[in-house]
Design a protein around this motif. Sequence first.
Motif, PDB file in Angstrom:
ATOM      1  N   GLN A  17       0.921  -1.041   0.088  1.00 20.20           N
ATOM      2  CA  GLN A  17       0.005  -0.100   0.190  1.00 20.20           C
ATOM      3  C   GLN A  17       0.821   1.177  -0.004  1.00 20.20           C
ATOM      4  OE1 GLN A  17      -2.555   0.439   3.508  1.00 20.20           O
ATOM      5  NE2 GLN A  17      -3.059   2.602   2.818  1.00 20.20           N
ATOM      6  N   ASP A  18       1.865   1.228   0.593  1.00 15.17           N
ATOM      7  CA  ASP A  18       2.538   2.663   1.013  1.00 15.17           C
ATOM      8  C   ASP A  18       3.465   2.780  -0.251  1.00 15.17           C
ATOM      9  OD1 ASP A  18       1.711   2.742   3.612  1.00 15.17           O
ATOM     10  OD2 ASP A  18       3.522   2.062   4.620  1.00 15.17           O
ATOM     11  N   SER A  19       3.919   1.723  -0.874  1.00 17.25           N
ATOM     12  CA  SER A  19       4.929   2.211  -2.033  1.00 17.25           C
ATOM     13  C   SER A  19       4.127   2.417  -3.148  1.00 17.25           C
ATOM     14  CB  SER A  19       5.998   1.064  -2.332  1.00 17.25           C
ATOM     15  OG  SER A  19       5.276  -0.061  -2.576  1.00 17.25           O
ATOM     16  N   ALA A  20       2.858   1.741  -3.183  1.00 15.95           N
ATOM     17  CA  ALA A  20       1.859   1.974  -4.274  1.00 15.95           C
ATOM     18  C   ALA A  20       1.292   3.228  -4.366  1.00 15.95           C
ATOM     19  CB  ALA A  20       0.640   1.046  -4.205  1.00 15.95           C
ATOM     20  N   THR A  21       1.022   3.935  -3.047  1.00 15.58           N
ATOM     21  CA  THR A  21       0.550   5.355  -2.697  1.00 15.58           C
ATOM     22  C   THR A  21       1.693   6.221  -3.355  1.00 15.58           C
ATOM     23  OG1 THR A  21      -0.904   4.818  -1.074  1.00 15.58           O
ATOM     24  CG2 THR A  21      -0.230   7.036  -1.194  1.00 15.58           C
ATOM     25  N   CYS A  22       2.879   5.795  -2.958  1.00 14.72           N
ATOM     26  CA  CYS A  22       4.028   6.731  -3.298  1.00 14.72           C
ATOM     27  C   CYS A  22       4.384   6.748  -4.812  1.00 14.72           C
ATOM     28  CB  CYS A  22       5.277   6.225  -2.779  1.00 14.72           C
ATOM     29  SG  CYS A  22       5.452   6.834  -0.837  1.00 14.72           S
ATOM     30  N   LEU A  23       3.824   5.688  -5.717  1.00 10.08           N
ATOM     31  CA  LEU A  23       4.143   5.512  -7.187  1.00 10.08           C
ATOM     32  C   LEU A  23       2.957   6.658  -7.254  1.00 10.08           C
ATOM     33  CD1 LEU A  23       5.134   4.400  -9.739  1.00 10.08           C
ATOM     34  CD2 LEU A  23       3.311   2.665  -9.538  1.00 10.08           C
ATOM     35  N   ALA A  24       1.921   6.772  -7.280  1.00 14.18           N
ATOM     36  CA  ALA A  24       0.796   7.765  -7.665  1.00 14.18           C
ATOM     37  C   ALA A  24       1.463   9.202  -7.332  1.00 14.18           C
ATOM     38  CB  ALA A  24      -0.428   7.630  -7.064  1.00 14.18           C
ATOM     39  N   TRP A  25       1.780   9.435  -6.180  1.00 12.00           N
ATOM     40  CA  TRP A  25       2.463  10.500  -5.748  1.00 12.00           C
ATOM     41  C   TRP A  25       3.614  10.845  -6.726  1.00 12.00           C
ATOM     42  CZ3 TRP A  25       7.292  12.409  -4.098  1.00 12.00           C
ATOM     43  CH2 TRP A  25       7.399  13.418  -3.221  1.00 12.00           C
ATOM     44  N   ALA A  26       4.534  10.097  -7.104  1.00 13.99           N
ATOM     45  CA  ALA A  26       5.680  10.605  -7.875  1.00 13.99           C
ATOM     46  C   ALA A  26       5.101  10.738  -9.145  1.00 13.99           C
ATOM     47  CB  ALA A  26       6.870   9.176  -7.830  1.00 13.99           C
ATOM     48  N   LEU A  27       4.258   9.962  -9.873  1.00 12.83           N
ATOM     49  CA  LEU A  27       3.925  10.201 -11.291  1.00 12.83           C
ATOM     50  C   LEU A  27       2.998  11.541 -11.137  1.00 12.83           C
ATOM     51  CD1 LEU A  27       2.507   6.350 -11.961  1.00 12.83           C
ATOM     52  CD2 LEU A  27       4.525   7.695 -13.108  1.00 12.83           C
ATOM     53  N   SER A  28       2.575  12.038 -10.139  1.00 13.51           N
ATOM     54  CA  SER A  28       1.789  13.608 -10.396  1.00 13.51           C
ATOM     55  C   SER A  28       2.764  14.322 -10.288  1.00 13.51           C
ATOM     56  CB  SER A  28       0.807  13.309  -9.124  1.00 13.51           C
ATOM     57  OG  SER A  28       1.476  13.312  -7.865  1.00 13.51           O
ATOM     58  N   ARG A  29       3.994  14.045  -9.719  1.00 16.63           N
ATOM     59  CA  ARG A  29       4.964  15.117  -9.925  1.00 16.63           C
ATOM     60  C   ARG A  29       6.351  15.015 -10.751  1.00 16.63           C
ATOM     61  NH1 ARG A  29       5.716  17.491  -4.809  1.00 16.63           N
ATOM     62  NH2 ARG A  29       7.941  17.330  -4.926  1.00 16.63           N
ATOM     63  N   TYR A  30       6.704  14.152 -11.146  1.00 15.69           N
ATOM     64  CA  TYR A  30       7.829  13.809 -11.874  1.00 15.69           C
ATOM     65  C   TYR A  30       7.554  13.683 -13.424  1.00 15.69           C
ATOM     66  CZ  TYR A  30      10.467  13.812  -7.420  1.00 15.69           C
ATOM     67  OH  TYR A  30      11.057  14.301  -6.395  1.00 15.69           O
ATOM     68  N   ASP A  31       8.703  14.266 -14.235  1.00 19.54           N
ATOM     69  CA  ASP A  31       8.185  13.742 -15.736  1.00 19.54           C
ATOM     70  C   ASP A  31       8.659  12.184 -15.977  1.00 19.54           C
ATOM     71  OD1 ASP A  31       7.508  16.436 -16.015  1.00 19.54           O
ATOM     72  OD2 ASP A  31       9.710  17.045 -16.588  1.00 19.54           O
ATOM     73  N   ARG A  32       9.436  11.725 -15.298  1.00 20.58           N
ATOM     74  CA  ARG A  32       9.692  10.391 -15.471  1.00 20.58           C
ATOM     75  C   ARG A  32       9.899   9.566 -14.276  1.00 20.58           C
ATOM     76  NH1 ARG A  32      14.915   7.367 -16.818  1.00 20.58           N
ATOM     77  NH2 ARG A  32      15.822   9.520 -16.476  1.00 20.58           N
ATOM     78  N   VAL A  33       9.222   8.434 -13.978  1.00 20.56           N
ATOM     79  CA  VAL A  33       9.330   7.727 -12.737  1.00 20.56           C
ATOM     80  C   VAL A  33       9.884   6.165 -13.020  1.00 20.56           C
ATOM     81  CG1 VAL A  33       8.188   6.823 -10.754  1.00 20.56           C
ATOM     82  CG2 VAL A  33       7.811   9.117 -11.545  1.00 20.56           C
ATOM     83  N   GLU A  34      10.869   5.766 -12.634  1.00 19.92           N
ATOM     84  CA  GLU A  34      11.094   4.293 -12.864  1.00 19.92           C
ATOM     85  C   GLU A  34      10.941   3.622 -11.493  1.00 19.92           C
ATOM     86  OE1 GLU A  34      14.891   3.827 -14.542  1.00 19.92           O
ATOM     87  OE2 GLU A  34      14.443   4.727 -16.491  1.00 19.92           O
ATOM     88  N   THR A  35      10.969   2.358 -11.342  1.00 26.11           N
ATOM     89  CA  THR A  35      10.592   1.672 -10.404  1.00 26.11           C
ATOM     90  C   THR A  35      11.661   0.597 -10.068  1.00 26.11           C
ATOM     91  OG1 THR A  35       8.958   0.045 -11.129  1.00 26.11           O
ATOM     92  CG2 THR A  35       8.196   1.906 -10.106  1.00 26.11           C
ATOM     93  N   VAL A  36      12.017   0.186  -8.808  1.00 23.81           N
ATOM     94  CA  VAL A  36      12.936  -0.908  -8.586  1.00 23.81           C
ATOM     95  C   VAL A  36      12.283  -1.820  -7.489  1.00 23.81           C
ATOM     96  CG1 VAL A  36      14.295   0.559  -7.015  1.00 23.81           C
ATOM     97  CG2 VAL A  36      15.163  -1.541  -7.846  1.00 23.81           C
TER      98      VAL A  36
END
Length: 239
Positions: free
Chosen positions: A18-37
């Motif tokens: 849940q936490d990292s999934a929420t952070c994925l949405a947060w990052a996608l709303s802010r950054y032009d490019r988001v990669e995951t590891v």
Amino acid sequence: MDTRPTSTSALLLFSGGQDSATCLAWALSRYDRVETVGFDYGQRHHVEMQARLDVRAAMAAAFPDWATRLGEDHVVDIAGYGAIAESALTADRAIEMAADGLPTTFVPGRNLVFLTIASALAYRRGHGAMVGGMCETDFSGYPDCRRATIDAMQQTLSLGLATDITIETPLMWLDKAQSWALTHELGGDILVEIIRKRSHSCYRGDRSELHDWGYGCGTCPACELRAAGWQHWRSGDGA
């Protein structure tokens, strides 16, 4: 939290919970490019590894603008680390409080290892920021989830790489109810449903029953925390 980032891209430490999934949405709303590891560290239940893929795919399908920003996914095999940092998450041990006052689900140094490895990937891929779901409000007592630990790692990694790298922790001071509220703020009911059904938090790897708050056994500490946060948020007290 409303200020724009100085870096245009970020690397998200993504477990599928849940936490990292929420952070994925947060990052996608802010950054032009988001990669995951993600890290295969010998965890007993690989349900979360599938959850990672499910969450990524669901967010990309539901939010076209985010889909254009979502970059590559990376998985690092560090099973050897998991073997030496034995815990109830990597070995057949009871989930309980240990003699040192920490829960047996604590994997010693996990976030320190994850951040170090992720920083090498971020450096190579040109990311000026890393994002993690560490939280000091609902953190089960894990010492490597504290912001003081993250600040120390940020300084160490920046020195060791001879370049500034920022570690963002958008959930650091939020409880689980506030995390659900942030999810709704970022993507409405659609995003709430994605995280409710697709993410995985249960320590026992149980996805046999869908509860109001998501899948899980309902009795392990992770499920109890997630369920309590959901109920608090839905009651209107956690906004």
